[in-house]
Design a protein around this motif. Structure first.
Motif, short mmCIF file in Angstrom:
data_model
loop_
_atom_site.label_atom_id
_atom_site.label_comp_id
_atom_site.label_asym_id
_atom_site.label_seq_id
_atom_site.Cartn_x
_atom_site.Cartn_y
_atom_site.Cartn_z
N TYR A 108 10.46 -4.27 -27.49
CA TYR A 108 10.38 -5.46 -28.32
C TYR A 108 10.63 -5.11 -29.79
O TYR A 108 11.35 -5.81 -30.48
N THR A 126 4.11 -17.17 -30.45
CA THR A 126 5.18 -17.09 -29.47
C THR A 126 6.38 -16.35 -30.04
O THR A 126 7.02 -15.56 -29.34
N VAL A 127 6.69 -16.58 -31.31
CA VAL A 127 7.82 -15.93 -31.97
C VAL A 127 7.48 -15.68 -33.43
O VAL A 127 6.85 -16.53 -34.08
N TYR A 217 9.14 -11.53 -29.90
CA TYR A 217 8.16 -12.37 -29.24
C TYR A 217 6.76 -11.98 -29.67
O TYR A 217 6.42 -10.80 -29.77
N ARG A 221 4.04 -14.70 -25.56
CA ARG A 221 5.32 -14.92 -24.89
C ARG A 221 5.95 -13.57 -24.56
O ARG A 221 6.15 -12.73 -25.45
#
Length: 223
Positions: A108, A126-127, A217, A221
């Motif tokens: 990530y 979430t972001v 993310y 998420r």
């Protein structure tokens, strides 16, 4: 953790030539994967991962060809602790001196940071997206999005999310007399100021002005 950058780089280089040849991907790479955050270090010619708030160290094996070894080596030329946000599974290790092996399937982000393990907002997001020149930072979660820019009042508004082909998506809002769109794509992105690497590229449009940056993310998420 704060070993000299040159030592970390030297320790990682021997891994690159053989890591792909030794790789054996599991039949179902998604099975048993867990998202983890922690610190990276090098010891005995191998890259080690220490999960946040733990004392265990796991030898890193790039089972998903994520490029984590190369990314860590590139960032090692700069001082500071290395933080990684990854997804993978744990197994026993064939090498002594560690607590097992971390089989990384997805990267990530990897960056220099001393406080990401204690980020109180991460699990609720979430972001998160951000960019430079001009600076901007956008956090999105279940309660809405917050856009922060220097010299401009913070904008906290609800938003709509639209899923697009090829793993792309769009967050949009028209509130407080402003139109805000965040376009996100699954593409490796490097922060132009810090060298941090994340798995998403982002484009922010505010009332017709376009700004580019990177994204990842949040803890709520993982898709």
């Amino acid at each position: 953790m704060r070993a000299a950058p040159s030592l970390l780089l030297a320790a990682l280089l021997p891994l690159f030539a053989g890591c792909q040849l030794l790789e054996e991907k599991p039949q179902n790479p998604q099975a048993g994967m867990t998202r983890m955050q922690g610190e990276l270090s090098a010891k005995g010619g191998q890259l080690l991962f220490k999960p946040c708030n733990e004392s265990r160290h796991f030898a890193v094996f790039d089972a998903g060809s994520t490029g984590l070894l190369q990314e860590a080596a590139a960032l090692a030329s700069q001082p500071g602790a290395l933080f990684a946000d990854i997804s993978g599974n744990l197994s026993t290790s064939q090498q002594a001196g560690n607590d097992g092996q971390l089989n990384v399937q997805r990267l990530y982000r990897v960056e220099h940071s001393n406080n990401d393990c204690s980020d109180p907002n991460f699990k609720r997001l979430t972001v998160r997206a951000h960019g430079n020149e001009p600076d901007w930072d956008l956090k999105a979660g279940g309660k809405g999005m917050v856009l922060t820019r220097p010299g401009v009042p913070e904008l906290a508004v609800p938003f709509l999310e639209e899923q697009l082909p090829d793993g792309r998506f769009n967050l949009s809002t028209e509130a407080n007399g402003q139109r805000v769109d965040l376009w996100v794509a699954p593409q490796r992105c490097v922060d132009s100021m810090t060298g941090a690497v994340s798995h998403l590229s982002a484009e922010l449009r505010v009332n017709g002005q376009t700004m580019r940056g990177c994204a990842y993310y949040g803890g709520s998420r993982n898709d």
